[in-house]
Design a protein around this motif. Structure first.
Motif, PDB file in Angstrom:
ATOM      1  N   UNK A   1       0.828  -1.211   0.000  1.00  0.00           N
ATOM      2  CA  UNK A   1       0.000   0.000   0.000  1.00  0.00           C
ATOM      3  C   UNK A   1       0.863   1.263   0.000  1.00  0.00           C
ATOM      4  N   UNK A   2       2.006   1.227   0.671  1.00  0.00           N
ATOM      5  CA  UNK A   2       2.926   2.359   0.630  1.00  0.00           C
ATOM      6  C   UNK A   2       3.482   2.532  -0.792  1.00  0.00           C
ATOM      7  N   UNK A   3       3.872   1.426  -1.412  1.00  0.00           N
ATOM      8  CA  UNK A   3       4.337   1.455  -2.799  1.00  0.00           C
ATOM      9  C   UNK A   3       3.234   1.970  -3.727  1.00  0.00           C
ATOM     10  N   UNK A   4       2.014   1.533  -3.484  1.00  0.00           N
ATOM     11  CA  UNK A   4       0.865   1.979  -4.269  1.00  0.00           C
ATOM     12  C   UNK A   4       0.689   3.495  -4.164  1.00  0.00           C
ATOM     13  N   UNK A   5       0.782   4.008  -2.961  1.00  0.00           N
ATOM     14  CA  UNK A   5       0.665   5.453  -2.759  1.00  0.00           C
ATOM     15  C   UNK A   5       1.727   6.202  -3.571  1.00  0.00           C
ATOM     16  N   UNK A   6       2.963   5.713  -3.503  1.00  0.00           N
ATOM     17  CA  UNK A   6       4.044   6.381  -4.234  1.00  0.00           C
ATOM     18  C   UNK A   6       3.838   6.312  -5.746  1.00  0.00           C
ATOM     19  N   UNK A   7       3.355   5.173  -6.243  1.00  0.00           N
ATOM     20  CA  UNK A   7       3.124   5.038  -7.682  1.00  0.00           C
ATOM     21  C   UNK A   7       1.985   5.940  -8.159  1.00  0.00           C
ATOM     22  N   UNK A   8       0.916   6.010  -7.374  1.00  0.00           N
ATOM     23  CA  UNK A   8      -0.256   6.775  -7.808  1.00  0.00           C
ATOM     24  C   UNK A   8      -0.026   8.276  -7.653  1.00  0.00           C
ATOM     25  N   UNK A   9       0.450   8.711  -6.494  1.00  0.00           N
ATOM     26  CA  UNK A   9       0.511  10.139  -6.208  1.00  0.00           C
ATOM     27  C   UNK A   9       1.871  10.769  -6.510  1.00  0.00           C
ATOM     28  N   UNK A  10       2.951  10.087  -6.180  1.00  0.00           N
ATOM     29  CA  UNK A  10       4.266  10.694  -6.410  1.00  0.00           C
ATOM     30  C   UNK A  10       4.701  10.537  -7.867  1.00  0.00           C
ATOM     31  N   UNK A  11       4.642   9.316  -8.396  1.00  0.00           N
ATOM     32  CA  UNK A  11       5.095   9.077  -9.766  1.00  0.00           C
ATOM     33  C   UNK A  11       3.984   9.283 -10.793  1.00  0.00           C
ATOM     34  N   UNK A  12       2.750   9.300 -10.335  1.00  0.00           N
ATOM     35  CA  UNK A  12       1.574   9.468 -11.202  1.00  0.00           C
ATOM     36  C   UNK A  12       1.561   8.456 -12.350  1.00  0.00           C
ATOM     37  N   UNK A  13       1.799   7.208 -11.992  1.00  0.00           N
ATOM     38  CA  UNK A  13       1.790   6.119 -12.964  1.00  0.00           C
ATOM     39  C   UNK A  13       0.360   5.804 -13.378  1.00  0.00           C
ATOM     40  N   UNK A  14       0.228   5.115 -14.499  1.00  0.00           N
ATOM     41  CA  UNK A  14      -1.083   4.721 -14.997  1.00  0.00           C
ATOM     42  C   UNK A  14      -1.657   3.533 -14.242  1.00  0.00           C
ATOM     43  N   UNK A  15      -2.944   3.317 -14.451  1.00  0.00           N
ATOM     44  CA  UNK A  15      -3.678   2.262 -13.743  1.00  0.00           C
ATOM     45  C   UNK A  15      -3.034   0.892 -13.896  1.00  0.00           C
ATOM     46  N   UNK A  16      -2.613   0.546 -15.103  1.00  0.00           N
ATOM     47  CA  UNK A  16      -2.084  -0.805 -15.319  1.00  0.00           C
ATOM     48  C   UNK A  16      -0.729  -1.014 -14.656  1.00  0.00           C
ATOM     49  N   UNK A  17      -0.094   0.052 -14.224  1.00  0.00           N
ATOM     50  CA  UNK A  17       1.171  -0.078 -13.493  1.00  0.00           C
ATOM     51  C   UNK A  17       0.923  -0.426 -12.031  1.00  0.00           C
ATOM     52  N   UNK A  18      -0.078   0.215 -11.436  1.00  0.00           N
ATOM     53  CA  UNK A  18      -0.282   0.002 -10.002  1.00  0.00           C
ATOM     54  C   UNK A  18      -1.424  -0.950  -9.659  1.00  0.00           C
ATOM     55  N   UNK A  19      -2.213  -1.366 -10.622  1.00  0.00           N
ATOM     56  CA  UNK A  19      -3.331  -2.284 -10.337  1.00  0.00           C
ATOM     57  C   UNK A  19      -2.878  -3.617  -9.742  1.00  0.00           C
ATOM     58  N   UNK A  20      -1.801  -4.260 -10.262  1.00  0.00           N
ATOM     59  CA  UNK A  20      -1.380  -5.522  -9.637  1.00  0.00           C
ATOM     60  C   UNK A  20      -0.965  -5.353  -8.179  1.00  0.00           C
ATOM     61  N   UNK A  21      -0.354  -4.217  -7.861  1.00  0.00           N
ATOM     62  CA  UNK A  21       0.070  -3.972  -6.481  1.00  0.00           C
ATOM     63  C   UNK A  21      -1.148  -3.767  -5.587  1.00  0.00           C
ATOM     64  N   UNK A  22      -2.142  -3.048  -6.084  1.00  0.00           N
ATOM     65  CA  UNK A  22      -3.381  -2.854  -5.331  1.00  0.00           C
ATOM     66  C   UNK A  22      -4.054  -4.191  -5.051  1.00  0.00           C
ATOM     67  N   UNK A  23      -4.191  -5.028  -6.068  1.00  0.00           N
ATOM     68  CA  UNK A  23      -4.863  -6.318  -5.905  1.00  0.00           C
ATOM     69  C   UNK A  23      -4.067  -7.229  -4.966  1.00  0.00           C
ATOM     70  N   UNK A  24      -2.754  -7.325  -5.187  1.00  0.00           N
ATOM     71  CA  UNK A  24      -1.931  -8.192  -4.334  1.00  0.00           C
ATOM     72  C   UNK A  24      -1.922  -7.757  -2.885  1.00  0.00           C
TER      73      UNK A  24
END
Length: 143
Positions: A86-109
């Motif tokens: 979830x910490x990695x997810x936060x960084x990918x979504x808000x800090x790096x502003x990655x797309x959905x397909x980048x952070x979706x596996x991390x969210x699900x896992x």
């Protein structure tokens, strides 16, 4: 399926994964990030999300309906992987502003791991002090 067939299947998976990775690395290095490469990357992100569901859904099912407890699951490992995810997810979504397909596996896992450890913890807490069912006698459970 025999042990040899499992080994062959494992080797084939490793070789194919290595080849696909090598092809994608070479492709992305020698070409620009065109639409086809972006589409392939998005497809792999969605496929990885599906793989995370396939990876954790059986464990959640077993934790909910079969063993109704942690069994051999490490609370510490799942806790750190879930919270760290979830910490990695936060960084990918808000800090790096990655797309959905980048952070979706991390969210699900991370969601599955957290849900599994919560279910196991609740079931172990609920069962504390009660006798184990016959099919669980001899199973090592950490308190």
């Amino acid at each position: 399926i025999s042990k040899q067939q499992y080994r062959q299947s494992w080797r084939l998976q490793c070789v194919l994964t290595g080849l696909i990775t090598l092809i994608i690395v070479v492709w992305s290095t020698v070409s620009t990030c065109d639409e086809r490469l972006t589409l392939l990357a998005n497809w792999f992100g969605l496929a990885a999300t599906g793989v995370m569901v396939l990876r954790f859904a059986p464990q959640l099912y077993v934790s909910l309906f079969v063993h109704q407890g942690a069994g051999s699951i490490s609370y510490i490992t799942y806790f750190f992987q879930g919270v760290g995810g979830f910490l990695n997810l936060y960084l990918l979504v808000y800090a790096a502003q990655e797309g959905f397909t980048t952070w979706a596996p991390i969210l699900v896992g991370s969601s599955f791991q957290t849900l599994i450890i919560v279910v196991c913890g609740y079931n172990d807490w609920r069962r504390k002090g009660k006798e184990l069912p016959e099919d669980r006698v001899g199973v090592l459970e950490l308190e």
